[in-house]
Design an enzyme around this catalytic site. Structure first.
Site, PDB file in Angstrom:
ATOM      1  N   TYR A   1      25.846 -23.614  48.763  1.00 23.39           N
ATOM      2  CA  TYR A   1      26.310 -22.260  48.411  1.00 23.39           C
ATOM      3  C   TYR A   1      25.129 -21.358  48.064  1.00 23.39           C
ATOM      4  CZ  TYR A   1      27.781 -18.466  45.348  1.00 23.39           C
ATOM      5  OH  TYR A   1      27.916 -17.234  44.758  1.00 23.39           O
TER       6      TYR A   1
ATOM      7  N   THR B   1      23.858 -13.731  43.763  1.00 23.04           N
ATOM      8  CA  THR B   1      24.088 -14.584  42.596  1.00 23.04           C
ATOM      9  C   THR B   1      22.778 -15.064  41.961  1.00 23.04           C
ATOM     10  OG1 THR B   1      24.924 -16.767  41.929  1.00 23.04           O
ATOM     11  CG2 THR B   1      24.338 -16.532  44.236  1.00 23.04           C
ATOM     12  N   ASP B   2      22.814 -15.299  40.659  1.00 26.18           N
ATOM     13  CA  ASP B   2      21.629 -15.837  39.971  1.00 26.18           C
ATOM     14  C   ASP B   2      21.345 -17.279  40.374  1.00 26.18           C
ATOM     15  OD1 ASP B   2      23.734 -17.102  38.670  1.00 26.18           O
ATOM     16  OD2 ASP B   2      23.077 -16.608  36.646  1.00 26.18           O
ATOM     17  N   GLU B   3      22.332 -17.929  41.039  1.00 28.71           N
ATOM     18  CA  GLU B   3      22.128 -19.337  41.413  1.00 28.71           C
ATOM     19  C   GLU B   3      21.001 -19.509  42.413  1.00 28.71           C
ATOM     20  OE1 GLU B   3      25.467 -21.790  42.179  1.00 28.71           O
ATOM     21  OE2 GLU B   3      26.641 -20.921  40.569  1.00 28.71           O
TER      22      GLU B   3
ATOM     23  N   SER C   1      22.748 -20.588  50.918  1.00 28.22           N
ATOM     24  CA  SER C   1      23.270 -19.609  51.889  1.00 28.22           C
ATOM     25  C   SER C   1      23.230 -18.193  51.302  1.00 28.22           C
ATOM     26  CB  SER C   1      24.693 -19.983  52.331  1.00 28.22           C
ATOM     27  OG  SER C   1      25.607 -19.851  51.255  1.00 28.22           O
ATOM     28  N   LYS C   2      23.438 -18.076  50.001  1.00 31.66           N
ATOM     29  CA  LYS C   2      23.373 -16.743  49.367  1.00 31.66           C
ATOM     30  C   LYS C   2      21.924 -16.250  49.321  1.00 31.66           C
ATOM     31  CE  LYS C   2      26.189 -14.618  47.541  1.00 31.66           C
ATOM     32  NZ  LYS C   2      27.076 -13.534  48.041  1.00 31.66           N
TER      33      LYS C   2
ATOM     34  N   ALA D   1      32.267 -10.355  50.357  1.00 32.38           N
ATOM     35  CA  ALA D   1      32.891 -11.472  51.081  1.00 32.38           C
ATOM     36  C   ALA D   1      31.938 -12.650  51.173  1.00 32.38           C
ATOM     37  CB  ALA D   1      33.295 -11.025  52.484  1.00 32.38           C
TER      38      ALA D   1
HETATM   39  P1  NAD Z   1      36.068 -15.186  45.747  1.00 36.56           P
HETATM   40  O1  NAD Z   1      35.904 -16.541  46.354  1.00 36.56           O
HETATM   41  O2  NAD Z   1      37.052 -14.989  44.663  1.00 36.56           O
HETATM   42  O3  NAD Z   1      36.431 -14.126  46.901  1.00 36.56           O
HETATM   43  C1  NAD Z   1      35.802 -14.137  48.141  1.00 36.56           C
HETATM   44  C2  NAD Z   1      36.581 -13.210  49.071  1.00 36.56           C
HETATM   45  O4  NAD Z   1      35.897 -13.173  50.335  1.00 36.56           O
HETATM   46  C3  NAD Z   1      38.007 -13.686  49.373  1.00 36.56           C
HETATM   47  O5  NAD Z   1      38.903 -12.613  49.321  1.00 36.56           O
HETATM   48  C4  NAD Z   1      37.932 -14.248  50.784  1.00 36.56           C
HETATM   49  O6  NAD Z   1      39.146 -14.135  51.520  1.00 36.56           O
HETATM   50  C5  NAD Z   1      36.839 -13.365  51.377  1.00 36.56           C
HETATM   51  N1  NAD Z   1      36.171 -14.021  52.502  1.00 36.56           N
HETATM   52  C6  NAD Z   1      35.671 -15.277  52.555  1.00 36.56           C
HETATM   53  N2  NAD Z   1      35.160 -15.510  53.773  1.00 36.56           N
HETATM   54  C7  NAD Z   1      35.311 -14.382  54.492  1.00 36.56           C
HETATM   55  C8  NAD Z   1      34.951 -13.990  55.809  1.00 36.56           C
HETATM   56  N3  NAD Z   1      34.344 -14.845  56.644  1.00 36.56           N
HETATM   57  N4  NAD Z   1      35.227 -12.726  56.210  1.00 36.56           N
HETATM   58  C9  NAD Z   1      35.841 -11.856  55.361  1.00 36.56           C
HETATM   59  N5  NAD Z   1      36.233 -12.174  54.117  1.00 36.56           N
HETATM   60  C10 NAD Z   1      35.959 -13.418  53.692  1.00 36.56           C
HETATM   61  O7  NAD Z   1      34.609 -14.757  45.300  1.00 36.56           O
HETATM   62  P2  NAD Z   1      34.140 -13.922  44.020  1.00 36.56           P
HETATM   63  O8  NAD Z   1      34.009 -14.826  42.869  1.00 36.56           O
HETATM   64  O9  NAD Z   1      34.964 -12.695  43.919  1.00 36.56           O
HETATM   65  O10 NAD Z   1      32.663 -13.541  44.484  1.00 36.56           O
HETATM   66  C11 NAD Z   1      32.436 -12.344  45.230  1.00 36.56           C
HETATM   67  C12 NAD Z   1      30.963 -12.247  45.558  1.00 36.56           C
HETATM   68  O11 NAD Z   1      30.212 -12.225  44.357  1.00 36.56           O
HETATM   69  C13 NAD Z   1      30.420 -13.425  46.352  1.00 36.56           C
HETATM   70  O12 NAD Z   1      29.495 -12.932  47.285  1.00 36.56           O
HETATM   71  C14 NAD Z   1      29.733 -14.286  45.310  1.00 36.56           C
HETATM   72  O13 NAD Z   1      28.681 -15.029  45.886  1.00 36.56           O
HETATM   73  C15 NAD Z   1      29.224 -13.245  44.357  1.00 36.56           C
HETATM   74  N6  NAD Z   1      29.059 -13.651  42.952  1.00 36.56           N
HETATM   75  C16 NAD Z   1      30.095 -14.248  42.288  1.00 36.56           C
HETATM   76  C17 NAD Z   1      29.942 -14.581  40.941  1.00 36.56           C
HETATM   77  C18 NAD Z   1      31.057 -15.219  40.151  1.00 36.56           C
HETATM   78  O14 NAD Z   1      30.835 -15.616  39.017  1.00 36.56           O
HETATM   79  N7  NAD Z   1      32.263 -15.332  40.684  1.00 36.56           N
HETATM   80  C19 NAD Z   1      28.735 -14.293  40.291  1.00 36.56           C
HETATM   81  C20 NAD Z   1      27.689 -13.718  41.025  1.00 36.56           C
HETATM   82  C21 NAD Z   1      27.875 -13.379  42.352  1.00 36.56           C
HETATM   83  O1  DAU Z   2      26.095 -17.919  38.393  1.00 36.17           O
HETATM   84  C1  DAU Z   2      26.884 -17.233  39.316  1.00 36.17           C
HETATM   85  C2  DAU Z   2      27.809 -18.199  40.022  1.00 36.17           C
HETATM   86  O2  DAU Z   2      28.762 -18.607  39.059  1.00 36.17           O
HETATM   87  C3  DAU Z   2      28.488 -17.600  41.244  1.00 36.17           C
HETATM   88  O3  DAU Z   2      27.516 -17.302  42.212  1.00 36.17           O
HETATM   89  C4  DAU Z   2      29.524 -18.558  41.829  1.00 36.17           C
HETATM   90  O4  DAU Z   2      30.233 -17.929  42.876  1.00 36.17           O
HETATM   91  C5  DAU Z   2      30.489 -18.946  40.733  1.00 36.17           C
HETATM   92  O5  DAU Z   2      31.386 -19.920  41.245  1.00 36.17           O
HETATM   93  C6  DAU Z   2      29.740 -19.508  39.529  1.00 36.17           C
HETATM   94  O6  DAU Z   2      29.125 -20.774  39.842  1.00 36.17           O
HETATM   95  P1  DAU Z   2      29.221 -22.030  38.842  1.00 36.17           P
HETATM   96  O7  DAU Z   2      29.021 -23.262  39.618  1.00 36.17           O
HETATM   97  O8  DAU Z   2      28.390 -21.812  37.642  1.00 36.17           O
HETATM   98  O9  DAU Z   2      30.770 -21.836  38.391  1.00 36.17           O
HETATM   99  P2  DAU Z   2      31.959 -22.869  38.147  1.00 36.17           P
HETATM  100  O10 DAU Z   2      33.067 -22.088  37.522  1.00 36.17           O
HETATM  101  O11 DAU Z   2      32.271 -23.690  39.336  1.00 36.17           O
HETATM  102  O12 DAU Z   2      31.341 -23.831  37.039  1.00 36.17           O
HETATM  103  C7  DAU Z   2      30.856 -23.331  35.822  1.00 36.17           C
HETATM  104  C8  DAU Z   2      30.322 -24.500  35.026  1.00 36.17           C
HETATM  105  O13 DAU Z   2      31.420 -25.337  34.639  1.00 36.17           O
HETATM  106  C9  DAU Z   2      29.393 -25.407  35.821  1.00 36.17           C
HETATM  107  O14 DAU Z   2      28.386 -25.890  34.960  1.00 36.17           O
HETATM  108  C10 DAU Z   2      30.282 -26.545  36.290  1.00 36.17           C
HETATM  109  C11 DAU Z   2      31.287 -26.676  35.154  1.00 36.17           C
HETATM  110  N1  DAU Z   2      32.650 -27.115  35.548  1.00 36.17           N
HETATM  111  C12 DAU Z   2      33.289 -26.429  36.526  1.00 36.17           C
HETATM  112  C13 DAU Z   2      34.562 -26.784  36.919  1.00 36.17           C
HETATM  113  C14 DAU Z   2      35.271 -26.035  38.014  1.00 36.17           C
HETATM  114  C15 DAU Z   2      33.259 -28.155  34.872  1.00 36.17           C
HETATM  115  O15 DAU Z   2      32.681 -28.753  33.956  1.00 36.17           O
HETATM  116  N2  DAU Z   2      34.526 -28.505  35.252  1.00 36.17           N
HETATM  117  C16 DAU Z   2      35.195 -27.884  36.258  1.00 36.17           C
HETATM  118  O16 DAU Z   2      36.354 -28.271  36.553  1.00 36.17           O
END
Ligand code: NAD
Ligand code: DAU
Length: 339
Positions: A153, A125-127, A156-157, A82
């Protein structure tokens, strides 16, 4: 195992729930999710048919609600997905990122301590490492790369990761942390690059690429992330950190061009728009530790994963059309109209 999954109505969380239900049908799964804009019960429709699956709508930062759930469920392990997860939204409203990602993690860590030192895994996250230069392909993030987050973001992570590691060291909480690169696959909310581009290209709408599209991400198919998390949860070393990556670095432009080819749509849909402030240039993960210690490697190559993802979005248009018709519209205007 009795597993408590936070954020299971979101993208990676729901994929993880399906992964566990298929691999360990005898495990009991409890999902806790606040159902924010990113949470979607429709994503858990099939899971809710399982007798050993339970869902609680609750905010992880709400201490009383979380402690009540722990009292009722008494989980053996917690996997914490979450979070507020979208960088662009964190530029508009950092406060909710600190509340959910930092305070919410601390509440869960306290609950794990209070209910018998429960195993805890923080999905990171790697960010948190900041970014790498585009002209140094030899450089990758390792587990000892210094933290240097760029956005509210990722800051905070980083704080959440550090809390989990501090609880492990000081209170001997059996916690681990992973840091993963960009995921893609089914059920990803259409605010992230790949689903934004798929859903808009299907409607023949313009595809907004930030800056010149040269920024590089390391893409991992979500099922591979789930397998990595499962390995860490069951076999990882307590108090340790694991980097997870896809070995699939691509520039954003290249990703969008590949998608357009897969969808049979023209490249003139691409529109270059004002860059994201503080935009990280390149992410690249060194996942040697995952391979060496846990025998994990990504199995799905980028072209296969992208094709599967496109097929999923084509077959599940109701899922994303419903999202596009709601709050998403005003978000889209706020994020893109001034660019
Ligand atoms: P997402 O935004 O799709 O889902 C987040 C979920 O958390 C949602 O279901 C939302 O309702 C729930 N949530 C948000 N705030 C909440 C709260 N206060 N209490 C309870 N539930 C809450 O996110 P995701 O892409 O599935 O990412 C999941 C986790 O993985 C995150 O911690 C993110 O930082 C991490 N992560 C994501 C990526 C990526 O590429 N998406 C990569 C690396 C790490
Ligand atoms: O690296 C892990 C992270 O990857 C996770 O921790 C985050 O939750 C996840 O959102 C993601 O972060 P990014 O910022 O890399 O993802 P995003 O999909 O927002 O963007 C990917 C790349 O694409 C980034 O360089 C920004 C660019 N972008 C994104 C959007 C939404 C665009 O050029 N146009 C767009 O409309």
């Amino acid at each position: 195992m009795k597993l408590l999954v936070t954020g299971g109505a979101g993208f990676i969380g729901c994929n993880f729930i399906y992964y566990i239900l298929a691999k360990y049908p005898a495990d009991s799964l409890t999902c806790v999710d606040a159902l924010t804009y990113a949470g979607n019960l429709a994503s858990l429709e099939r899971a809710r048919e399982h007798a050993n699956f339970r869902f609680y709508k609750a905010d992880v930062a709400n201490r009383a609600a979380i402690f009540d759930i722990f009292e009722a469920e008494r989980p053996d392990a917690v996997i914490h997905f979450a979070a507020e997860s979208h960088v662009d939204r964190s530029l508009m409203d950092p406060g909710i990122f600190v509340r959910t990602n930092v305070l919410g993690t601390q509440v869960l860590l306290d609950a794990c301590r209070s209910f018998g030192n429960i195993r805890f895994h923080q999905v990171g996250t790697d960010e948190v490492y900041g970014d790498l230069p585009l002209d140094r392909p030899d450089l990758k993030f390792t587990e000892s790369t210094p933290l240097s987050p760029s956005s509210p973001y990722s800051a905070s992570k980083a704080a959440a990761d550090l809390l989990a590691l501090a609880y492990a060291r000081t209170f001997a909480l059996p916690a681990t942390v992973s840091r993963c690169s960009n995921n893609y696959g089914p059920y990803q909310f259409p605010e992230k690059l790949i689903p934004v581009m798929i859903t808009r290209a299907l409607a023949d709408e313009t595809l907004p690429i930030y800056g010149k599209g040269q920024n590089v991400r390391d893409w991992l198919y979500v099922e591979d992330h789930c397998a990595a998390l499962d390995a860490i949860l069951r076999r990882g070393s307590i108090g340790k950190l694991y980097n997870i990556g896809g070995n699939a670095e691509r520039s954003n432009l290249k990703v969008v061009q590949t998608l357009l080819r897969t969808l049979g749509k023209p490249e003139n849909l691409i529109q270059y728009v004002t860059d994201r402030p503080g935009h990280d240039l390149r992410y690249a993960i060194d996942a040697t530790k995952m391979r060496r210690e846990l025998d994990w490697e990504p199995r799905v190559d980028f072209d296969t994963g992208l094709r599967r993802t496109v097929e999923w979005y084509l077959a599940n248009a109701d899922w994303w059309r419903e999202i596009l018709s709601g709050e998403y519209k005003s978000y889209y205007v706020r994020n893109y109209d001034a660019r």
